[in-house]
Write an enzyme that holds these catalytic residues in place. Structure first.
Site, PDB file in Angstrom:
ATOM      1  N   SER A  13       0.833  -1.207   0.000  1.00 37.22           N
ATOM      2  CA  SER A  13       0.000   0.000   0.000  1.00 37.22           C
ATOM      3  C   SER A  13       0.864   1.251   0.000  1.00 37.22           C
ATOM      4  CB  SER A  13      -0.924   0.007   1.219  1.00 37.22           C
ATOM      5  OG  SER A  13      -1.863  -1.038   1.167  1.00 37.22           O
ATOM      6  N   ARG A  35       0.643   8.325   5.413  1.00 40.13           N
ATOM      7  CA  ARG A  35      -0.273   7.653   6.340  1.00 40.13           C
ATOM      8  C   ARG A  35      -1.667   8.266   6.266  1.00 40.13           C
ATOM      9  NH1 ARG A  35       0.327   3.526   9.588  1.00 40.13           N
ATOM     10  NH2 ARG A  35       2.557   3.459   9.161  1.00 40.13           N
ATOM     11  N   HIS A  38      -3.097   6.696   3.239  1.00 35.18           N
ATOM     12  CA  HIS A  38      -3.346   5.278   3.519  1.00 35.18           C
ATOM     13  C   HIS A  38      -4.624   5.090   4.325  1.00 35.18           C
ATOM     14  CE1 HIS A  38      -2.607   1.471   5.852  1.00 35.18           C
ATOM     15  NE2 HIS A  38      -2.323   1.046   4.642  1.00 35.18           N
TER      16      HIS A  38
END
Length: 203
Positions: A13, A35, A38
């Protein structure tokens, strides 16, 4: 066939996310942005995140020393890595369901989020993580302007259409280490992802 190993899923990812980022960030900022993306699946966060006064470096430094962290929602509280906090001797609190906060909000005719900020300021919290309530961020800004608190770090990413955009604009006028988003996007999950990204960078 699909990937079943959780570590491989996360590795892949972040590999995909990194390949799509076009902006210029330092290493710490890049970790935060990746992040955020994500967590949300939204590449627009690369374009709307704002870092002011070296907030990632400031966050790493204060987390190293151990710090009290305030968050405005149970969702953000739940999403922040407690094991990592414990390792760094950091604590975290959310006062939204606190009886004293209920009383203060009723007496002053304000939101519980505002009363939660008042309590956190009274207790001397240094890090403020706001992902949901614009009124909480506006209240924190009032306390900063009045000299009641000087946060070591503010993560201000409230989400929504009433006051969210404006509260973040007001925060960006202040000279405190901060991470914000431009516009209506944000949320408790985004706030938690920012905290976690910094926690994971602490050596």
């Amino acid at each position: 066939m699909y990937i079943k190993n959780p570590y491989e899923i996360e590795r892949r990812s972040f590999e995909i996310i990194r390949s799509h980022i076009k902006g210029t960030f330092n290493e710490g900022e890049l970790n935060v942005v990746m992040r955020m993306i994500h967590t949300t699946g939204d590449f627009d966060y690369e374009n709307i995140v704002v870092f002011k006064n070296k907030p990632v470096d400031c966050g790493i430094e204060v987390f190293k020393r151990g710090v009290n962290i305030f968050t405005d929602t149970k969702m953000a509280y739940s999403g922040i890595n407690k094991r990592r906090l414990k390792e760094l001797s950091c604590s975290i609190d959310c006062f939204i369901d606190d009886e004293e906060v209920f009383r203060r909000a009723k007496e002053k005719d304000i939101t519980r989020s505002m009363a939660s900020i008042d309590k956190a300021v009274d207790l001397g919290f240094d890090v403020y993580v706001i992902g949901n309530a614009p009124t909480a961020l506006f209240r924190l800004i009032e306390h900063i302007k009045n000299g009641n608190v000087s946060p070591k770090l503010v993560i201000g990413v409230p989400v929504g259409f009433v006051g969210a955009k404006e509260s973040k604009e007001e925060l960006r006028k202040l000279d405190v280490p901060q991470i914000t988003t431009v516009g209506t996007k944000g949320g408790s999950n985004v706030a938690a992802s920012i905290v976690n990204s910094i926690l994971y960078m602490v050596g």
